[in-house]
Every structure is written in C-alpha cells, then in structure tokens.
Enzyme design. Structure first.
Site, mmCIF file in Angstrom:
data_model
loop_
_atom_site.group_PDB
_atom_site.id
_atom_site.type_symbol
_atom_site.label_atom_id
_atom_site.label_comp_id
_atom_site.label_asym_id
_atom_site.label_seq_id
_atom_site.Cartn_x
_atom_site.Cartn_y
_atom_site.Cartn_z
ATOM 1 N N TYR A 172 0.728 -1.060 -12.236
ATOM 2 C CA TYR A 172 -0.664 -0.989 -12.680
ATOM 3 C C TYR A 172 -0.762 -0.276 -14.035
ATOM 4 C CZ TYR A 172 -1.063 -2.286 -7.816
ATOM 5 O OH TYR A 172 -0.897 -2.930 -6.613
ATOM 6 N N GLY A 199 0.754 -1.243 0.000
ATOM 7 C CA GLY A 199 0.000 0.000 0.000
ATOM 8 C C GLY A 199 0.782 1.290 0.000
ATOM 9 N N ARG A 239 -4.971 3.990 -15.709
ATOM 10 C CA ARG A 239 -5.088 4.650 -14.400
ATOM 11 C C ARG A 239 -5.756 6.032 -14.458
ATOM 12 N NH1 ARG A 239 -1.380 6.053 -11.629
ATOM 13 N NH2 ARG A 239 -2.306 5.545 -9.622
ATOM 14 N N GLY A 247 3.911 -3.540 -3.749
ATOM 15 C CA GLY A 247 3.751 -3.624 -5.196
ATOM 16 C C GLY A 247 4.233 -2.341 -5.844
ATOM 17 N N ARG A 248 3.350 -1.342 -5.814
ATOM 18 C CA ARG A 248 3.602 -0.062 -6.475
ATOM 19 C C ARG A 248 4.958 0.544 -6.111
ATOM 20 N NH1 ARG A 248 -0.648 3.210 -8.078
ATOM 21 N NH2 ARG A 248 -1.994 2.006 -6.703
ATOM 22 N N CYS A 306 -12.090 6.191 -28.625
ATOM 23 C CA CYS A 306 -13.320 6.954 -28.780
ATOM 24 C C CYS A 306 -14.125 7.011 -27.498
ATOM 25 C CB CYS A 306 -14.126 6.368 -29.930
ATOM 26 S SG CYS A 306 -13.211 6.577 -31.454
ATOM 27 N N GLU A 307 -13.561 7.658 -26.509
ATOM 28 C CA GLU A 307 -14.237 7.961 -25.241
ATOM 29 C C GLU A 307 -13.597 9.234 -24.709
ATOM 30 O OE1 GLU A 307 -15.104 5.404 -22.154
ATOM 31 O OE2 GLU A 307 -15.026 3.558 -23.341
ATOM 32 N N TYR A 321 -8.950 5.968 -12.232
ATOM 33 C CA TYR A 321 -8.774 6.565 -10.902
ATOM 34 C C TYR A 321 -8.512 8.066 -10.956
ATOM 35 C CZ TYR A 321 -7.187 1.666 -10.235
ATOM 36 O OH TYR A 321 -7.057 0.309 -10.240
HETATM 37 C C1 LIG Z 1 -2.762 -4.903 -4.436
HETATM 38 C C2 LIG Z 1 -2.323 -5.592 -3.212
HETATM 39 C C3 LIG Z 1 -1.053 -5.363 -2.679
HETATM 40 C C4 LIG Z 1 -0.086 -4.357 -3.258
HETATM 41 O O1 LIG Z 1 -0.509 -3.057 -3.089
HETATM 42 P P1 LIG Z 1 0.477 -1.850 -3.476
HETATM 43 O O2 LIG Z 1 -0.310 -0.649 -3.179
HETATM 44 O O3 LIG Z 1 0.808 -1.985 -4.899
HETATM 45 O O4 LIG Z 1 1.681 -1.975 -2.602
HETATM 46 C C5 LIG Z 1 -0.672 -6.086 -1.579
HETATM 47 N N1 LIG Z 1 -1.501 -6.999 -1.001
HETATM 48 C C6 LIG Z 1 -2.741 -7.244 -1.473
HETATM 49 C C7 LIG Z 1 -3.589 -8.245 -0.810
HETATM 50 C C8 LIG Z 1 -3.192 -6.552 -2.594
HETATM 51 O O5 LIG Z 1 -4.427 -6.781 -3.060
#
Ligand SMILES: *Cc1c(COP(=O)(O)O)cnc(C)c1O
Length: 418
Positions: free
Chosen positions: A372, A240, A314, A277-278, A343-344, A318
């Site tokens: 993403y 997150g 994205r 992740g991100r 076309c949007e 978002y």
């Molecule tokens: C998407 C997700 C992550 C990664 O989130 P990031 O914001 O990219 O770090 C980690 N755990 C779970 C369960 C997720 O669904």
C-alpha cells in the site's frame, strides 16, 4: 525478517548499497528486495502446511508492480484482484487464469466480462444483483462462472476504521443472517456455480481473535448451507494479517495463523483459499528519500524530505507509522517532525519522533513501505509519479519508471474554444 541491513555503517538492500540506487535512479524511490519477497511467500506457504491444498492468491492491490507479481507467480501464488486493471496485471505477470480470484464491491459489467473472457478461477460475489448479472453474462456465453458469496460476518477486526471491512455497517459482503436466503436464490442459476463463501474482515490485524471469531461464524454458515442442501466445496478466508511497522512490535506469524485455521476448519471438508497482501510485501520494501532541509520549528525541527504524502499516503490516510532510518547514520539522535514538500499539514510522516540525526542532503528510508505504498501514489502538487526498483543479490532494475510532471502535462489539453 528482511534484507535491508547495515554494512560498514551504511544501509544496503541485499548486496546493493541504497546510496548507489539514490545516486543512479534519484529520490524518492521505492526499493524492493526479491529475497524478502521470496522468503515471505515461502514462510506464509509453510505456515499453512497444516491446511493441505490451500489456495494462495496474493492481494494485488497491496503491490501491483509487474515484477513483484512475477516473483510471486514464480513462488506459486495466484492473484486476488479487485479491478479489470489488476486482472490485466496478474495475467501479464504470468499468473494462471485459474488461480485468479475476483473480489471487489463495485465490479463493472465490462470487468465481469473480462474475467469471463480470461476464464478466471473464481468470482467473489458481493451482492445478490451482481450474482444475477454474472450468471446472465456467463449463461449467454455458454460459460459457467465459478463463484463464492462474500459474507459480512459482523466482526470487529480491531484495526483502523478505514481498513476494517467485516463490520455490519461496512459496504462489503452480504449480511451473514441474509446469506442463506441470497445463496438459495443464486444457487442453481444457469451460468453460475455457487460453490462456497468468502470473508475478509480487514487489514493490518494485530491478533488472531477477530479472524477466529469470523471463521467460526463462517463455519456455522457452511453447516447451515449444507443442511439446506447446497454443495459447499470452497471457503475463501481472505487476508488481513498485520505486519510490525515499529521495530519490536509483535504480530501473529503465518504459522500461528495456520495452526488456528487448522483447528477451526478441521471438519469443514473444503478447499481453503487465502488472500494475503501486506504480510507478503510489507517488509520487502522501503521508500528511499533525501533530506531537503532541516527547518527550525517552534517545538521540534521539521525534517523536510523529498518524499511526500503523494508517494506514501498511509501516514496521511491512516495515521500510519513507518520507521525512519538514516542510510548512513552517525550514531547521533534527534527529536523531530518529518514532513514532505506537499502543501498540506497532513503531509507529515512523524511528529516529535526520536530519529537518527540527519542533515540536508542525507539519505534516509521509511521502512515497511512495500505494501500500500507505490500503489497509492499520485501526482498531487504536480509531483512526479514515484519510481520503483527491484533488487536481487548484487543486481537491481528500475521496475517502474519515474513519470515526470511533463509527461502528465502532455496528456492534458486546452480545448480550442478556450
Ligand atoms: C485488501 C484485501 C486483501 C488483502 O488484505 P491484506 O491486509 O493486505 O492481507 C484480501 N482480500 C480482499 C478481499 C481485500 O480487499
């Protein structure tokens, strides 16, 4: 910090000019830097030195490219997967089954079985029934599935509603007040070793406060579960951490996260798991695109680029911001809308944005597109599936082909009864 820098007025990725990639591979194309991936993997790991024994599982959904996963496997990361398809990718990339964590609110039976077949390290159970089914499947095979219960801590992550996952009304995890009862009913089932709890409250978090609030709730839950006689050895703190999409924005660093985690979890006595992740891949990639037209507009001109919402979803999904920069800026600036050919009207990357002045045929990038990005690409409007390139030093490789509309068309057929 990343490895996309200007040299003599042109943008390079490490030691490769982006113009060369555009020339040889075509546009639009995602370009990733191996050095940036490695650096981010290392910085996140180093940030957790105060959390000994932490287990790192890269959230595959952020960037599932096989070569990217290989870089992260080499950096010691396991995988956080959410589907059988991601399981296959993590294994193909060389991640050890024991280092794979299976998250996701809708795991199919065959996906649970694939996880058991592979002998993955942990299942993150999202609802009681899933735990019961997993226990049955494992017991029938004479296996014991290592698992944790995902809990919804009811904390507002203060991020975009579509990527908030830890509020009571979100679909993820079991409500924290019901967690002890569900845990008690699942623990002790043959086939299941329920060893802890998991949370993940959302993505692109801009401050640590919501995470800290969630972690404190989980700490209290761990104490409650232990008081009820359960052995708790693992807590999965999810991912997150946000990244700066606009140059100059400030975000908490992995070291600040690590210090907070060390403080909050000091007396938990568990193996902590993380699912970034991100923060690992976001700044390691750009989407390289070419300006097709600069179309006069009523208020501002529309810069129409050859990348679109099907390549980078994205902004449309978002309202996300991606910095836009010319590959060979002249120094002049302009105020414009930036849009793709789809076309949007939602196929808009920026409105009334001050950007490098660009003209027809110029190359430009959307920055911070490594997370993403390509993974959400589609072929909407019968466009090609966008390719991906990985750079390392003065070398680069196409690590995902452009899939031509003709290839997609070839997979469709008209039944003979038409
Ligand atoms: C998407 C997700 C992550 C990664 O989130 P990031 O914001 O990219 O770090 C980690 N755990 C779970 C369960 C997720 O669904």
């Amino acid at each position: 910090m990343d490895h996309f820098t200007y040299r003599d007025g042109a943008l390079w990725c490490e030691d490769v000019p982006l113009a060369r990639i555009a020339e040889e591979v075509g546009t639009p194309v995602y370009v990733y830097s191996t050095a940036t991936l490695r650096r981010h993997a290392e910085v996140f790991h180093a940030g957790l030195t105060a959390v000994p024994g932490a287990h790192l599982a890269f959230a595959v959904k952020a960037n599932p490219n096989l070569a990217v996963l290989r870089v992260l496997a080499q950096a010691g990361y396991g995988a956080d997967i959410v589907s059988g398809g991601e399981l296959a990718r993590a294994l193909a990339a060389g991640m050890a089954p024991a280092d794979i964590v299976f998250s996701g609110v809708g795991k199919r039976r065959d996906e649970l079985e694939a996880g058991l077949d592979a002998g993955i390290g942990q299942f993150n159970i999202e609802l009681e029934e899933e735990g019961a089914v997993l226990a049955e499947l494992a017991a029938a095979r004479g296996q014991v599935a290592q698992a944790v219960l995902r809990v919804n801590p009811d904390v507002d992550a203060r991020t975009h509603a579509k990527i908030s996952t830890g509020k009571a009304e979100n679909k993820f995890g079991v409500p924290i007040d019901q967690a002890p009862a569900i845990f008690a009913r699942l623990a002790g089932r043959p086939g299941l070793a329920l060893r802890g709890v998991a949370i993940h409250i959302g993505s692109q978090l801009q401050t640590l406060e919501p995470l800290e609030a969630a972690y404190r709730r989980i700490g209290a839950l761990v104490a409650q579960l232990r008081a009820a006689g359960h052995a708790i050895s693992h807590v999965d703190l999810g991912g997150g951490l946000g990244v700066p999409y606009r140059a100059g924005d400030a975000y908490p660093s992995p070291a600040e996260l690590g210090a907070m985690v060390a403080r909050v979890t000091a007396d938990w006595g568990v193996t902590l798991m993380f699912e970034p992740g991100r923060v690992i891949v976001g700044n390691a990639g750009v989407l390289l695109t070419r300006v097709l037209w600069v179309k006069p507009g009523v208020v501002h001109p529309h810069v129409i680029v050859d990348a679109a919402m099907n390549d980078l979803a994205r902004p449309a999904l978002y309202d996300a911001w991606h910095d836009f920069a010319a590959v060979a800026p002249s120094g002049a600036r302009m105020t414009a809308n930036i849009a793709g050919p789809v076309c949007e009207s939602g196929d808009t990357f920026a409105v009334a944005r001050e950007i490098d002045a660009v003209a027809r045929g110029d190359l430009a990038v959307f920055r911070t597109a490594g997370a993403y990005g390509a993974t959400m690409a589609s072929t909407y409007n019968s466009r090609a599936l966008v390719p991906e390139v990985l750079v390392s030093g003065d070398r680069y490789a196409v690590v995902a082909d452009r899939i031509a509309p003709a290839t997609i068309l070839a997979a469709e057929r008209v039944p003979e009864w038409l």
